[in-house]
Design a protein around this motif. Sequence first.
Motif, mmCIF file in Angstrom:
data_model
loop_
_atom_site.group_PDB
_atom_site.id
_atom_site.type_symbol
_atom_site.label_atom_id
_atom_site.label_comp_id
_atom_site.label_asym_id
_atom_site.label_seq_id
_atom_site.Cartn_x
_atom_site.Cartn_y
_atom_site.Cartn_z
ATOM 1 N N PHE A 37 0.847 -1.197 0.000
ATOM 2 C CA PHE A 37 0.000 0.000 0.000
ATOM 3 C C PHE A 37 0.880 1.244 0.000
ATOM 4 N N GLU A 38 0.658 2.123 -0.963
ATOM 5 C CA GLU A 38 1.444 3.349 -1.075
ATOM 6 C C GLU A 38 0.619 4.539 -0.619
ATOM 7 N N LEU A 39 1.238 5.372 0.200
ATOM 8 C CA LEU A 39 0.591 6.560 0.745
ATOM 9 C C LEU A 39 1.444 7.765 0.397
ATOM 10 N N ASP A 40 0.891 8.685 -0.391
ATOM 11 C CA ASP A 40 1.668 9.872 -0.766
ATOM 12 C C ASP A 40 2.068 10.648 0.486
ATOM 13 N N GLY A 41 3.350 10.995 0.562
ATOM 14 C CA GLY A 41 3.902 11.640 1.749
ATOM 15 C C GLY A 41 4.744 10.688 2.564
ATOM 16 N N VAL A 42 4.664 9.368 2.247
ATOM 17 C CA VAL A 42 5.467 8.336 2.907
ATOM 18 C C VAL A 42 6.291 7.642 1.832
ATOM 19 N N THR A 43 7.586 7.541 2.046
ATOM 20 C CA THR A 43 8.483 7.068 0.994
ATOM 21 C C THR A 43 8.272 5.609 0.632
ATOM 22 N N PHE A 44 8.112 4.750 1.660
ATOM 23 C CA PHE A 44 8.085 3.319 1.411
ATOM 24 C C PHE A 44 6.680 2.741 1.592
ATOM 25 N N PRO A 45 6.319 1.726 0.806
ATOM 26 C CA PRO A 45 5.002 1.096 0.966
ATOM 27 C C PRO A 45 4.929 0.283 2.254
ATOM 28 N N ALA A 46 3.702 -0.001 2.677
ATOM 29 C CA ALA A 46 3.481 -0.782 3.900
ATOM 30 C C ALA A 46 2.099 -1.417 3.794
ATOM 31 N N ALA A 47 1.662 -2.074 4.859
ATOM 32 C CA ALA A 47 0.342 -2.697 4.863
ATOM 33 C C ALA A 47 -0.739 -1.638 5.068
ATOM 34 N N GLU A 48 -1.847 -1.806 4.397
ATOM 35 C CA GLU A 48 -2.952 -0.855 4.491
ATOM 36 C C GLU A 48 -3.766 -1.074 5.761
ATOM 37 N N ILE A 49 -4.084 0.026 6.443
ATOM 38 C CA ILE A 49 -4.968 0.005 7.608
ATOM 39 C C ILE A 49 -6.119 0.960 7.319
ATOM 40 N N ALA A 50 -7.317 0.412 7.174
ATOM 41 C CA ALA A 50 -8.492 1.259 6.980
ATOM 42 C C ALA A 50 -8.945 1.782 8.338
ATOM 43 N N VAL A 51 -9.079 3.101 8.446
ATOM 44 C CA VAL A 51 -9.441 3.737 9.715
ATOM 45 C C VAL A 51 -10.826 4.354 9.571
ATOM 46 N N GLU A 52 -11.729 3.977 10.476
ATOM 47 C CA GLU A 52 -13.100 4.478 10.455
ATOM 48 C C GLU A 52 -13.299 5.432 11.631
ATOM 49 N N PHE A 53 -13.707 6.650 11.327
ATOM 50 C CA PHE A 53 -13.994 7.646 12.351
ATOM 51 C C PHE A 53 -15.517 7.690 12.518
ATOM 52 N N VAL A 54 -15.994 7.127 13.622
ATOM 53 C CA VAL A 54 -17.423 6.970 13.845
ATOM 54 C C VAL A 54 -18.019 8.265 14.391
ATOM 55 N N ASP A 55 -19.113 8.734 13.749
ATOM 56 C CA ASP A 55 -19.797 9.957 14.184
ATOM 57 C C ASP A 55 -18.779 11.058 14.466
ATOM 58 N N PRO A 56 -18.010 11.479 13.451
ATOM 59 C CA PRO A 56 -16.889 12.391 13.692
ATOM 60 C C PRO A 56 -17.263 13.829 14.022
ATOM 61 N N SER A 57 -18.534 14.201 13.872
ATOM 62 C CA SER A 57 -18.913 15.582 14.159
ATOM 63 C C SER A 57 -19.001 15.823 15.657
ATOM 64 N N ASP A 58 -18.984 17.085 16.029
ATOM 65 C CA ASP A 58 -18.961 17.488 17.432
ATOM 66 C C ASP A 58 -20.308 17.188 18.092
ATOM 67 N N ASN A 59 -20.289 16.350 19.135
ATOM 68 C CA ASN A 59 -21.538 16.016 19.829
ATOM 69 C C ASN A 59 -22.062 17.156 20.693
ATOM 70 N N ASN A 60 -21.216 18.127 20.977
ATOM 71 C CA ASN A 60 -21.624 19.231 21.846
ATOM 72 C C ASN A 60 -22.361 20.328 21.087
ATOM 73 N N GLY A 61 -22.513 20.163 19.803
ATOM 74 C CA GLY A 61 -23.193 21.181 19.008
ATOM 75 C C GLY A 61 -23.277 20.727 17.577
ATOM 76 N N SER A 62 -23.648 21.628 16.694
ATOM 77 C CA SER A 62 -23.775 21.293 15.285
ATOM 78 C C SER A 62 -22.407 21.020 14.678
#
Length: 391
Positions: free
Chosen positions: A160-185
Amino acid sequence: MTKQIKIPATYLRGGTSKGVFFSLLDLPLEAQQPGSARDKLLMRVIGSPDPYAKQIDGMGGATSSTSKTVVVSKSTRDDHDIDYLFGQVSIDKAFVDWSGNCGNLSAAVGPFAIHSGLVDRKRIPENGIAKIRIWQANIQKTIIANVPIIDGEVQELGDFELDGVTFPAAEIAVEFVDPSDNNGSMFPTGNLIDDLEVPNVGVFNATMISAGIPTIFIDANELGLSGAELQDDINSDEAWLEKFELIRAHGAVKMGLIDSIDEAATRQHTPKVAFVSSAKDYVSSSGKPIEANSVDLLARALSMGKLHHAMMGTAAVAIACAASIDGTVVNLAAGGGNRESVTFGHPSGTLKVGAVASQSPNGWTVDKAIMSRSARILMEGWVRVPSDTMK
């Protein structure tokens, strides 16, 4: 003469960032609780405050991407595996900013926790994907890291290649659950676009969003920029850096994050300020040509007062969320309309991010934002600090 003490630590790359990771219970007892002792310890580990802004006498790399610390522990919540706390260490000033998350290092938290024995072995397959449920303590949000496992161990290497990182590595899919601010809109002002007035700088159409990380988006054309700028174009110009800091400070007040402009100096990690433009051809910092037809828009963001060399992970989440809602500055730069994903160009290359937004009586929400990163252990053992560091 004081002696040095040694503390178990691991140095990891996560996405396009690096940081020093600690297991909470490995910290000295006085640093296991939030407060002055912990802040002093982490600053000394990283090598701050450094008036030379080099962090020569510490583990930091003198950039916002490398002046980072992480503390991980077994979760106190039944439905999570680990608790994760992120500290952005100021380079030249004596403080640690705990106000936000690092999306890039979020990809390294799961692998670190598995490697450190903080995850129940029953949650780790012999081969396959370990879904590590992370409680992000800074922002009180859930992150799911999909960590590849081979023979019961984290698979770090891959193609897996990620622009900004020189060497490839294993892919990690990251899920950000309900990423909006719960304290307001998700849009703290209640508007998709606001007039942001910055004395001695100008009045700008701005989308201010609290998703992933609080971020202020402005169209590059309004700033007199092309949107294809690289790091040196901004970071070598003190006038531009001062303008962006003023925009950030006034935006923070309008978003309700601080009460006065003066407070911005003690809250460097949030909010971020970013500028976007329609897709166009440019050459990335590595010399790789980026064609306009390969991206939906261009985006650049500043972190800790400097233009980032790629894109902060949390700001990428903000881009995904803003792009998914018709009428925001980000969405308009991408061509408008309803979108579930965008590919944007940043100084080091391109990145695809996804989010699906919906409108409720309480405002806009996003169930989940997703992006792929990679992570790798660079060094493990102990860090050493003078024994009087925490006094």
